[in-house]
Design an enzyme around this catalytic site. Structure first.
Site, PDB file in Angstrom:
ATOM      1  CD  GLU A   1       5.770  -3.224   7.569  1.00 48.09           C
ATOM      2  OE1 GLU A   1       4.883  -3.680   6.865  1.00 48.09           O
ATOM      3  OE2 GLU A   1       6.983  -3.313   7.296  1.00 48.09           O
TER       4      GLU A   1
ATOM      5  CB  CYS B   1       6.251   5.652   0.374  1.00 48.39           C
ATOM      6  SG  CYS B   1       7.652   6.541  -0.341  1.00 48.39           S
TER       7      CYS B   1
ATOM      8  CG  HIS C   1      17.581   1.040  -5.748  1.00 46.25           C
ATOM      9  ND1 HIS C   1      18.158   0.214  -4.813  1.00 46.25           N
ATOM     10  CD2 HIS C   1      16.689   1.807  -5.060  1.00 46.25           C
ATOM     11  CE1 HIS C   1      17.646   0.464  -3.609  1.00 46.25           C
ATOM     12  NE2 HIS C   1      16.763   1.428  -3.733  1.00 46.25           N
TER      13      HIS C   1
ATOM     14  CB  CYS D   1      14.767  -0.451  10.701  1.00 51.21           C
ATOM     15  SG  CYS D   1      14.209   0.146   9.104  1.00 51.21           S
TER      16      CYS D   1
ATOM     17  CB  CYS E   1      10.806  -1.592   3.276  1.00 56.36           C
ATOM     18  SG  CYS E   1      10.046  -0.121   2.750  1.00 56.36           S
TER      19      CYS E   1
ATOM     20  CD  GLU F   1      13.201  10.488   1.003  1.00 53.80           C
ATOM     21  OE1 GLU F   1      13.483   9.337   0.648  1.00 53.80           O
ATOM     22  OE2 GLU F   1      14.048  11.335   1.308  1.00 53.80           O
TER      23      GLU F   1
ATOM     24  CB  CYS G   1      10.828   2.541  -5.595  1.00 50.73           C
ATOM     25  SG  CYS G   1      11.507   4.099  -4.986  1.00 50.73           S
TER      26      CYS G   1
ATOM     27  CB  CYS H   1       9.384  -0.269  -2.715  1.00 54.96           C
ATOM     28  SG  CYS H   1       9.023   0.190  -1.021  1.00 54.96           S
TER      29      CYS H   1
HETATM   30  S1  SF4 Z   1      11.868   2.381  -1.658  1.00 58.56           S
HETATM   31 FE1  SF4 Z   1      11.575   4.011  -0.119  1.00 58.56          FE
HETATM   32  S2  SF4 Z   1      11.136   5.820  -1.388  1.00 58.56           S
HETATM   33 FE2  SF4 Z   1      10.817   4.071  -2.741  1.00 58.56          FE
HETATM   34  S3  SF4 Z   1       8.589   3.609  -2.576  1.00 58.56           S
HETATM   35 FE3  SF4 Z   1       9.697   2.347  -1.033  1.00 58.56          FE
HETATM   36  S4  SF4 Z   1       9.603   3.539   0.868  1.00 58.56           S
HETATM   37 FE4  SF4 Z   1       9.155   4.944  -0.840  1.00 58.56          FE
END
Ligand code: SF4
Length: 344
Positions: A92, A112, A216, A105, A333, A160, A116, A119
């Site tokens: 994306e 990933c 965070h 972006c 995201c 990342e 987190c 996410c």
């Molecule tokens: S916030 Fe960033 S580092 Fe954390 S799981 Fe999502 S994409 Fe990965």
């Protein structure tokens, strides 16, 4: 099989053209067609002869990503792209139109590994690193579809960036090349989850790239729960790396702080954050959580967000609440890709 020349550097273009017996200025012309005019068809490169164009076509290709879906937000000038990679993976990108700039972006990985808890991008784990051309062509594809010039790049999509260090840096340098789009390093932001060794490595490159660190939480106990990376690199070590980055790169940093109702948004945690960031030349971005089915947390009320923000402001820490852009198009995201993976 044809060689893909998308994502090659100026030096690589030189070598390629030299092997064809072409002079250096021809390599620069080809570079400009690919990286500045964003042309993918050799037949359209009209300052080459027909014979040259046919030869190039028989040897090489300029790969570009297939646009799988585009969603235009009804509530803000934000457009979200879903690109399909040659192996069927999806990534994306988001194009945000502001009054005085166009900001892209982009994603640097398919999936990933960092997990987190809040996410969507981490839900399926890491599939693979994107190659340089796959990162680059997210920008190029969006630019081909835009009427204005893209002026800012944020490496803040899925993945990342510092875990795909070489390809991210190569992309940054290509975007910065004056024979390409010529986007200033100062207009590029790399977001990191807190990959300490790679922050230090990036600091040594000496490029004035802005660093945005996803914090965070203001203490290890809470950050351990939200971001597994904290078990490896504690906050103290992370902030030390940030100080090193700032002393070498001389740029104000950004700390990203996703606000989750009754998890990390209390006034006492805001005070802890103030203490942690004292002495930093930084800006804090507060991001009310974008809800998703797989995580039970929710965004705080407006009052709680404002109370948290006020504590930072009182301590003279520059702080903004990130404007909610394109929530109607699942602009957070990883959410569009997640829909594709689920087949929705
Ligand atoms: S916030 Fe960033 S580092 Fe954390 S799981 Fe999502 S994409 Fe990965």
């Amino acid at each position: 099989m044809k060689t893909n020349i998308q994502g090659l550097t100026a030096e690589e273009f030189d070598a390629l053209m030299k092997a064809q017996g072409e002079p250096a200025y021809r390599a620069r012309q080809l570079f400009q067609w690919v990286h500045q005019k964003l042309v993918t068809d050799f037949e359209a490169m009209t300052n080459f002869s027909k014979v040259q164009r046919e030869r190039f076509t028989s040897l090489w290709e300029v790969r570009h990503l297939g646009i799988e879906a585009v969603e235009q937000s009804k509530t803000s000038p934000t457009r979200k792209y879903l690109f399909k990679l040659p192996d069927g993976e999806g990534v994306e990108s988001v194009l945000m139109i502001f009054e005085n700039r166009l900001s892209a972006c982009v994603s640097t990985q398919a999936g990933c590994a960092y997990g987190c808890v809040f996410c969507a991008s981490g839900l399926f784990g890491l599939k693979r690193n994107l190659e340089c051309w796959e990162i680059l062509d997210q920008v190029y594809s969006m630019q081909r579809n835009a009427t204005e010039r893209i002026s800012n790049i944020v490496f803040m999509g899925t993945g990342e960036p510092l875990a795909n260090y070489d390809n991210t840096l190569k992309t940054i340098r290509l975007l910065n090349n004056p024979n390409g789009l010529g986007i200033g390093m100062r207009h590029m932001t790399v977001s990191t989850v807190g990959n300490v060794p790679m922050i230090l490595k990036l600091a040594d490159e000496g490029h004035p790239i802005r660093l945005a660190v996803s914090l965070h939480a203001p203490n290890d106990e809470l950050r351990d729960k939200l971001m597994p990376v904290n078990k490896k690199y504690k906050i103290g070590e992370l902030l030390e790396a940030c100080r090193t980055y700032q002393s070498k790169v001389k740029r104000r940093m950004t700390f990203e702080y996703t606000l989750i109702d009754n998890v990390n948004d209390s006034p006492s945690l805001a005070h802890q954050l103030v203490n942690l960031l004292r002495g930093f030349r930084c800006h804090v971005n507060l991001i009310p959580l974008n809800p998703m089915d797989e995580y039970k947390g929710k965004a705080p009320s407006r009052n709680r967000v404002m109370a948290f923000q006020a504590i930072l402001e009182e301590a003279r820490i520059p702080v903004t609440v990130r404007e909610e852009r394109g929530q109607d198009i699942t602009a957070a995201c990883g959410q569009l890709r997640r829909r594709m993976m689920k087949g929705a």
